[in-house]
Design an enzyme around this catalytic site. Structure first.
Site, PDB file in Angstrom:
ATOM      1  N   ARG A  23       0.789  -1.336   0.095  1.00 26.88           N
ATOM      2  CA  ARG A  23      -0.078   0.063  -0.025  1.00 26.88           C
ATOM      3  C   ARG A  23       0.838   1.223   0.138  1.00 26.88           C
ATOM      4  O   ARG A  23       1.890   1.292   0.645  1.00 26.88           O
ATOM      5  CB  ARG A  23      -0.986  -0.063   1.255  1.00 26.88           C
ATOM      6  CG  ARG A  23      -2.056   0.958   1.298  1.00 26.88           C
ATOM      7  CD  ARG A  23      -2.848   0.611   2.636  1.00 26.88           C
ATOM      8  NE  ARG A  23      -3.643  -0.424   2.199  1.00 26.88           N
ATOM      9  CZ  ARG A  23      -4.058  -1.369   3.119  1.00 26.88           C
ATOM     10  NH1 ARG A  23      -3.430  -1.409   4.278  1.00 26.88           N
ATOM     11  NH2 ARG A  23      -4.832  -2.283   2.934  1.00 26.88           N
ATOM     12  N   ASN A  87      -0.233  -1.300  13.502  1.00 28.87           N
ATOM     13  CA  ASN A  87       0.190  -2.217  12.306  1.00 28.87           C
ATOM     14  C   ASN A  87       1.364  -2.990  13.014  1.00 28.87           C
ATOM     15  O   ASN A  87       2.167  -2.155  13.459  1.00 28.87           O
ATOM     16  CB  ASN A  87       0.661  -1.386  11.076  1.00 28.87           C
ATOM     17  CG  ASN A  87      -0.442  -1.085  10.325  1.00 28.87           C
ATOM     18  OD1 ASN A  87      -1.430  -1.611   9.818  1.00 28.87           O
ATOM     19  ND2 ASN A  87      -0.393   0.527  10.071  1.00 28.87           N
ATOM     20  N   ASP A 103       4.668  -4.743   6.451  1.00 30.66           N
ATOM     21  CA  ASP A 103       3.477  -4.886   7.306  1.00 30.66           C
ATOM     22  C   ASP A 103       3.271  -6.427   7.487  1.00 30.66           C
ATOM     23  O   ASP A 103       3.532  -6.999   6.527  1.00 30.66           O
ATOM     24  CB  ASP A 103       2.404  -4.449   6.366  1.00 30.66           C
ATOM     25  CG  ASP A 103       0.841  -4.563   7.159  1.00 30.66           C
ATOM     26  OD1 ASP A 103       0.531  -5.944   7.317  1.00 30.66           O
ATOM     27  OD2 ASP A 103       0.341  -3.741   7.233  1.00 30.66           O
ATOM     28  N   ASP A 105       0.844  -8.124   8.744  1.00 28.34           N
ATOM     29  CA  ASP A 105      -0.546  -8.644   8.943  1.00 28.34           C
ATOM     30  C   ASP A 105      -1.254  -8.246  10.297  1.00 28.34           C
ATOM     31  O   ASP A 105      -2.420  -7.861  10.150  1.00 28.34           O
ATOM     32  CB  ASP A 105      -0.620 -10.175   8.559  1.00 28.34           C
ATOM     33  CG  ASP A 105       0.241 -10.567   7.590  1.00 28.34           C
ATOM     34  OD1 ASP A 105      -0.024  -9.914   6.378  1.00 28.34           O
ATOM     35  OD2 ASP A 105       1.130 -11.450   7.684  1.00 28.34           O
ATOM     36  N   ASP A 107      -2.690  -6.614  13.525  1.00 27.67           N
ATOM     37  CA  ASP A 107      -3.015  -5.271  13.841  1.00 27.67           C
ATOM     38  C   ASP A 107      -3.635  -5.229  15.178  1.00 27.67           C
ATOM     39  O   ASP A 107      -4.490  -6.323  15.472  1.00 27.67           O
ATOM     40  CB  ASP A 107      -4.031  -4.684  12.735  1.00 27.67           C
ATOM     41  CG  ASP A 107      -3.587  -4.730  11.296  1.00 27.67           C
ATOM     42  OD1 ASP A 107      -2.368  -4.034  11.160  1.00 27.67           O
ATOM     43  OD2 ASP A 107      -4.058  -5.354  10.408  1.00 27.67           O
ATOM     44  N   GLU A 123      -4.842 -14.279   8.959  1.00 28.26           N
ATOM     45  CA  GLU A 123      -4.186 -13.592   7.822  1.00 28.26           C
ATOM     46  C   GLU A 123      -2.612 -13.945   8.192  1.00 28.26           C
ATOM     47  O   GLU A 123      -1.824 -14.165   7.183  1.00 28.26           O
ATOM     48  CB  GLU A 123      -4.484 -12.200   7.412  1.00 28.26           C
ATOM     49  CG  GLU A 123      -3.534 -11.540   6.340  1.00 28.26           C
ATOM     50  CD  GLU A 123      -4.019 -10.025   6.321  1.00 28.26           C
ATOM     51  OE1 GLU A 123      -3.316  -9.477   5.399  1.00 28.26           O
ATOM     52  OE2 GLU A 123      -4.995  -9.561   6.757  1.00 28.26           O
TER      53      GLU A 123
END
Length: 187
Positions: A23, A87, A103, A105, A107, A123
């Site tokens: 992202r 995150n 990242d 995954d 959170d 995830e």
């Protein structure tokens, strides 16, 4: 590592463990930059997903990145209070006017009353297998989830009572200075 300058606009790039882009946030104003901490702010900034989809952030946000901790914290300023999206990630690096991190995954969502929830465990487990997260990374990430939760419970860092007010005031001041500078340059 060169650092951005206060008031400068940078991009934020989030990657996955396999090196693929996850992202990109197009514009974030730097409010503070040291070798260990970058604090930024953005509002209605364009975000591009790895599949090319784009969207605009909905509310002003204060973003907190650390060079030693394996998490970053996005403080979203909403009408009914501050929500935090944390995150679990690699520490940041700053390169070519971009703040970059991986990242991982997991959170943690924090609500205005400071209650919190760990998200995306499925995830994480899936990507851990698919991308072969080393055991040492798994241990670091799980330890940092605990550190992050202790920060929430102790109201440390971005969860401290005066953090949001201080940095939103700074953002408003720098935004006003930049707006005045733009007006002067166009005259």
């Amino acid at each position: 590592m060169a650092l951005p300058v206060e008031g400068e606009t940078i991009q934020i790039h989030s990657y996955k463990h396999n090196g693929n882009i996850h992202r990109v946030w197009q514009e974030t104003m730097v409010l503070k930059a040291t070798k260990n901490v970058i604090i930024g702010a953005n509002e209605k900034t364009l975000v591009t997903e790895s599949d090319g989809r784009t969207w605009l952030t909905r509310e002003p946000s204060i973003c907190y990145f650390h060079a030693e901790h394996w998490f970053n914290i996005i403080c979203m300023l909403r009408e009914d209070g501050v929500y935090y999206y944390c995150n679990i990630s690699s520490p940041f690096v700053f390169d070519n006017n971009c703040l970059k991190y991986i990242d991982y995954d997991l959170d943690v969502k924090v609500f205005p009353d400071m209650s919190h929830a760990l998200l995306d465990e499925d995830e994480y487990e899936q990507h851990k297998l698919e991308m072969n997260y080393p055991e040492v990374i798994d241990k670091i990430l799980k330890r940092n989830v605990k550190t992050l939760i202790s920060w929430i419970e102790q109201r440390r860092g971005p969860f401290a009572q005066d953090f949001i007010q201080s940095w939103t005031s700074r953002y408003e001041l720098l935004s006003e200075i930049q707006a005045n500078k733009s007006i002067e340059e166009s005259e």
